[in-house]
Write a protein that holds these residues in place. Structure first.
Motif, PDB file in Angstrom:
ATOM      1  N   ALA A  39       0.827  -1.213   0.000  1.00 21.65           N
ATOM      2  CA  ALA A  39       0.000   0.000   0.000  1.00 21.65           C
ATOM      3  C   ALA A  39       0.855   1.255   0.000  1.00 21.65           C
ATOM      4  O   ALA A  39       0.567   2.231  -0.710  1.00 21.65           O
ATOM      5  CB  ALA A  39      -0.926  -0.016   1.218  1.00 21.65           C
ATOM      6  N   LEU A  40       1.920   1.258   0.791  1.00 22.36           N
ATOM      7  CA  LEU A  40       2.811   2.419   0.859  1.00 22.36           C
ATOM      8  C   LEU A  40       3.437   2.713  -0.500  1.00 22.36           C
ATOM      9  O   LEU A  40       3.469   3.874  -0.950  1.00 22.36           O
ATOM     10  CB  LEU A  40       3.896   2.172   1.902  1.00 22.36           C
ATOM     11  CG  LEU A  40       5.003   3.221   2.007  1.00 22.36           C
ATOM     12  CD1 LEU A  40       4.437   4.603   2.332  1.00 22.36           C
ATOM     13  CD2 LEU A  40       6.038   2.808   3.069  1.00 22.36           C
ATOM     14  N   ASN A  41       3.927   1.689  -1.169  1.00 23.01           N
ATOM     15  CA  ASN A  41       4.526   1.898  -2.486  1.00 23.01           C
ATOM     16  C   ASN A  41       3.484   2.373  -3.495  1.00 23.01           C
ATOM     17  O   ASN A  41       3.787   3.193  -4.376  1.00 23.01           O
ATOM     18  CB  ASN A  41       5.209   0.614  -2.970  1.00 23.01           C
ATOM     19  CG  ASN A  41       6.535   0.371  -2.275  1.00 23.01           C
ATOM     20  OD1 ASN A  41       7.437   1.198  -2.329  1.00 23.01           O
ATOM     21  ND2 ASN A  41       6.656  -0.763  -1.596  1.00 23.01           N
ATOM     22  N   ARG A  42       2.252   1.892  -3.363  1.00 21.93           N
ATOM     23  CA  ARG A  42       1.193   2.366  -4.240  1.00 21.93           C
ATOM     24  C   ARG A  42       0.888   3.841  -3.966  1.00 21.93           C
ATOM     25  O   ARG A  42       0.659   4.614  -4.903  1.00 21.93           O
ATOM     26  CB  ARG A  42      -0.069   1.518  -4.064  1.00 21.93           C
ATOM     27  CG  ARG A  42      -1.137   1.805  -5.109  1.00 21.93           C
ATOM     28  CD  ARG A  42      -2.372   0.928  -4.956  1.00 21.93           C
ATOM     29  NE  ARG A  42      -2.087  -0.491  -5.095  1.00 21.93           N
ATOM     30  CZ  ARG A  42      -3.025  -1.421  -5.147  1.00 21.93           C
ATOM     31  NH1 ARG A  42      -4.314  -1.089  -5.069  1.00 21.93           N
ATOM     32  NH2 ARG A  42      -2.704  -2.695  -5.274  1.00 21.93           N
ATOM     33  N   GLU A  43       0.898   4.220  -2.673  1.00 19.95           N
ATOM     34  CA  GLU A  43       0.691   5.635  -2.349  1.00 19.95           C
ATOM     35  C   GLU A  43       1.770   6.504  -2.990  1.00 19.95           C
ATOM     36  O   GLU A  43       1.483   7.566  -3.551  1.00 19.95           O
ATOM     37  CB  GLU A  43       0.700   5.844  -0.830  1.00 19.95           C
ATOM     38  CG  GLU A  43       0.473   7.303  -0.445  1.00 19.95           C
ATOM     39  CD  GLU A  43       0.760   7.625   1.010  1.00 19.95           C
ATOM     40  OE1 GLU A  43       0.733   8.830   1.361  1.00 19.95           O
ATOM     41  OE2 GLU A  43       1.011   6.697   1.816  1.00 19.95           O
ATOM     42  N   ILE A  44       3.022   6.051  -2.909  1.00 21.05           N
ATOM     43  CA  ILE A  44       4.120   6.812  -3.507  1.00 21.05           C
ATOM     44  C   ILE A  44       3.922   6.933  -5.020  1.00 21.05           C
ATOM     45  O   ILE A  44       4.081   8.009  -5.603  1.00 21.05           O
ATOM     46  CB  ILE A  44       5.476   6.152  -3.181  1.00 21.05           C
ATOM     47  CG1 ILE A  44       5.719   6.160  -1.669  1.00 21.05           C
ATOM     48  CG2 ILE A  44       6.615   6.870  -3.911  1.00 21.05           C
ATOM     49  CD1 ILE A  44       6.899   5.306  -1.223  1.00 21.05           C
ATOM     50  N   ASN A  45       3.549   5.830  -5.649  1.00 20.31           N
ATOM     51  CA  ASN A  45       3.310   5.849  -7.101  1.00 20.31           C
ATOM     52  C   ASN A  45       2.164   6.777  -7.484  1.00 20.31           C
ATOM     53  O   ASN A  45       2.161   7.365  -8.570  1.00 20.31           O
ATOM     54  CB  ASN A  45       3.013   4.438  -7.608  1.00 20.31           C
ATOM     55  CG  ASN A  45       4.255   3.583  -7.733  1.00 20.31           C
ATOM     56  OD1 ASN A  45       5.323   4.077  -8.088  1.00 20.31           O
ATOM     57  ND2 ASN A  45       4.136   2.296  -7.425  1.00 20.31           N
ATOM     58  N   ASN A  46       1.182   6.916  -6.577  1.00 17.64           N
ATOM     59  CA  ASN A  46       0.000   7.731  -6.872  1.00 17.64           C
ATOM     60  C   ASN A  46       0.159   9.201  -6.487  1.00 17.64           C
ATOM     61  O   ASN A  46      -0.740  10.001  -6.740  1.00 17.64           O
ATOM     62  CB  ASN A  46      -1.223   7.156  -6.143  1.00 17.64           C
ATOM     63  CG  ASN A  46      -1.648   5.807  -6.710  1.00 17.64           C
ATOM     64  OD1 ASN A  46      -1.295   5.449  -7.826  1.00 17.64           O
ATOM     65  ND2 ASN A  46      -2.385   5.044  -5.924  1.00 17.64           N
ATOM     66  N   THR A  47       1.273   9.529  -5.860  1.00 16.15           N
ATOM     67  CA  THR A  47       1.495  10.921  -5.452  1.00 16.15           C
ATOM     68  C   THR A  47       1.637  11.803  -6.692  1.00 16.15           C
ATOM     69  O   THR A  47       2.348  11.439  -7.638  1.00 16.15           O
ATOM     70  CB  THR A  47       2.766  11.030  -4.587  1.00 16.15           C
ATOM     71  OG1 THR A  47       2.613  10.199  -3.436  1.00 16.15           O
ATOM     72  CG2 THR A  47       2.998  12.474  -4.137  1.00 16.15           C
ATOM     73  N   PRO A  48       0.956  12.954  -6.728  1.00 12.49           N
ATOM     74  CA  PRO A  48       1.057  13.849  -7.892  1.00 12.49           C
ATOM     75  C   PRO A  48       2.502  14.140  -8.268  1.00 12.49           C
ATOM     76  O   PRO A  48       3.362  14.324  -7.398  1.00 12.49           O
ATOM     77  CB  PRO A  48       0.340  15.117  -7.417  1.00 12.49           C
ATOM     78  CG  PRO A  48      -0.650  14.614  -6.418  1.00 12.49           C
ATOM     79  CD  PRO A  48       0.017  13.465  -5.724  1.00 12.49           C
ATOM     80  N   ASN A  49       2.762  14.171  -9.555  1.00 17.68           N
ATOM     81  CA  ASN A  49       4.118  14.333 -10.079  1.00 17.68           C
ATOM     82  C   ASN A  49       4.705  15.698  -9.707  1.00 17.68           C
ATOM     83  O   ASN A  49       4.120  16.731  -9.987  1.00 17.68           O
ATOM     84  CB  ASN A  49       4.097  14.166 -11.604  1.00 17.68           C
ATOM     85  CG  ASN A  49       5.493  13.996 -12.178  1.00 17.68           C
ATOM     86  OD1 ASN A  49       6.425  14.661 -11.780  1.00 17.68           O
ATOM     87  ND2 ASN A  49       5.614  13.089 -13.130  1.00 17.68           N
ATOM     88  N   LYS A  76      12.874  -1.334  -1.453  1.00 17.93           N
ATOM     89  CA  LYS A  76      11.803  -1.134  -2.432  1.00 17.93           C
ATOM     90  C   LYS A  76      11.199   0.260  -2.304  1.00 17.93           C
ATOM     91  O   LYS A  76      10.915   0.916  -3.323  1.00 17.93           O
ATOM     92  CB  LYS A  76      10.724  -2.202  -2.224  1.00 17.93           C
ATOM     93  CG  LYS A  76       9.513  -2.053  -3.143  1.00 17.93           C
ATOM     94  CD  LYS A  76       9.886  -2.216  -4.612  1.00 17.93           C
ATOM     95  CE  LYS A  76       8.639  -2.168  -5.483  1.00 17.93           C
ATOM     96  NZ  LYS A  76       8.973  -2.232  -6.934  1.00 17.93           N
ATOM     97  N   VAL A  77      11.011   0.741  -1.084  1.00 13.85           N
ATOM     98  CA  VAL A  77      10.454   2.085  -0.879  1.00 13.85           C
ATOM     99  C   VAL A  77      11.379   3.143  -1.466  1.00 13.85           C
ATOM    100  O   VAL A  77      10.923   4.059  -2.168  1.00 13.85           O
ATOM    101  CB  VAL A  77      10.208   2.337   0.621  1.00 13.85           C
ATOM    102  CG1 VAL A  77       9.969   3.832   0.881  1.00 13.85           C
ATOM    103  CG2 VAL A  77       9.008   1.540   1.107  1.00 13.85           C
TER     104      VAL A  77
END
Length: 379
Positions: A39-49, A76-77
């Protein structure tokens, strides 16, 4: 030119909850670790560019005890962050740890992925006191962890310490500082024990199993300042001491009202004028990310008045204080005009000192810092 940005990453897992800790952290949640990091990695991926506007200058991985989980998750993070943000090759990247939660292999893994600052929680030197506050290690294990970190090549190491602990004498505190300084870390954080509601020590205090000695607490604090200054550490913030040029750049971001994005459970952010925080329930955090729902539970656009107040009370945490020239640059006004009444009263009562456009806490102000800070929040 890219603007500076900092990132905070929250890892909420630890082996055992310390008796003074009210941080958002959990023990006995090993089964949740893998799904949380997904979930954390998905949050990072979804953070606005932000790649085209911001350059990440500091990253702080806190908790919990980030080094309690397998180092593969941390690697990984960091990789996910580097794929989604512009990260300065010279960025300060810190990770919190406790003795006994990382070995030579994990330390090498952290260093190879770019982590260059280690913060080790010792708290005190005496093993009986460590046991009394729920720590899972001895001072011998701390020394071993420190030596391993130096062997791996970490040159920037902070040690966390707490004074005012139950049954801690001034001689205990003197011994703690003496033994730690012999190791020559680059940074020391020395915190006065705070009894946070709901913690084991808070409940012990309520039942009169121990009491806080305020006079002894202040004795320990001012002894720290004198001893550490004589040992080559200068105090640059209420609780923080550093060798020359070895301040924690990430913490300075908070105290200087600079932008940062918090990632992970309960993490807080200050970005583009907004303060916001993430979901604090770990099951809800994971569920919301898996379902594409927002994890922000509070978001507030700061007014100019809010920013002015925060500039002052956060900046006053720094020992050299705040400068009107920087305030003028940010707000096109003087804090001597905006807070004339508050400043005059605090100067009159010897809580703050004014020198050539600079405002800083006096010795008395250090003892009553929260009172001083609140003075700038009251209309």
């Amino acid at each position: 030119m890219l603007k500076d940005l900092s990132l905070y990453i929250h890892i909420p897992f630890c082996k055992q909850k310390c008796y003074y800790c009210d941080f958002l952290s959990f023990s006995n949640e090993e089964d949740t670790v893998s799904i949380y990091f997904d979930a954390l990695n998905r949050e990072i991926n979804n953070t606005p560019n932000t790649k085209d506007e911001y350059l990440v200058k500091t990253i702080f991985i806190g908790g919990g005890t980030p080094t309690y989980v397998h180092f593969k998750y941390i690697i990984k993070v960091i990789e996910t962050i580097k794929n989604n943000f512009s990260v300065d090759p010279e960025a300060e990247i810190s990770i919190e740890s406790n003795p006994g939660t990382c070995n030579i292999d994990s330390l090498y893994a952290y260093k190879n992925i770019g982590i260059n600052r280690l913060s080790i929680g010792l708290q005190c030197w005496q093993n009986n006191l460590l046991k009394n506050i729920g720590r899972i290690h001895t001072h011998e294990e701390f020394v071993n962890s420190y030596i391993n970190a130096k062997q791996v090549g970490f040159t920037n190491i902070n040690i966390d310490l707490i004074f005012g602990l139950p049954n801690q004498s001034i001689s205990h505190w003197m011994e703690t500082l003496y033994e730690v300084c012999k190791l020559e870390p680059t940074h020391l954080s020395c915190y006065s024990l705070k009894l946070e509601e709901g913690t084991v020590l808070y409940k012990s205090n309520l039942s009169n199993q121990f009491t806080i000695d305020e006079e002894l607490d202040r004795h320990m604090y001012y002894y720290s300042i004198e001893y550490l200054n004589n040992s080559g550490y200068y105090q640059y913030e209420i609780s923080n001491f550093a060798k020359p040029n070895m301040e924690c750049n990430h913490n300075l971001v908070y105290w200087e009202l600079k932008p940062y994005i918090g990632l992970g459970l309960g993490a807080h952010s200050y970005f583009e004028g907004y303060r916001y925080s993430n979901e604090e329930n770990i099951k809800q955090y994971i569920h919301k990310i898996q379902n594409g729902d927002t994890i922000n539970t509070a978001k507030m656009l700061l007014s100019v008045e809010d920013m002015k107040a925060e500039f002052i009370f956060l900046g006053l945490r720094k020992i050299h204080g705040i400068y009107d020239k920087f305030y003028r640059r940010m707000f096109n006004s003087s804090f001597f005009d905006d807070y004339e009444k508050e400043i005059n009263q605090l100067v009159k009562e010897d809580y703050i000192i004014i020198t050539d456009g600079n405002l800083k806490l006096s010795k008395k102000g250090l003892d009553f810092a929260n009172f001083v800070f609140m003075s700038f929040l009251n209309d």
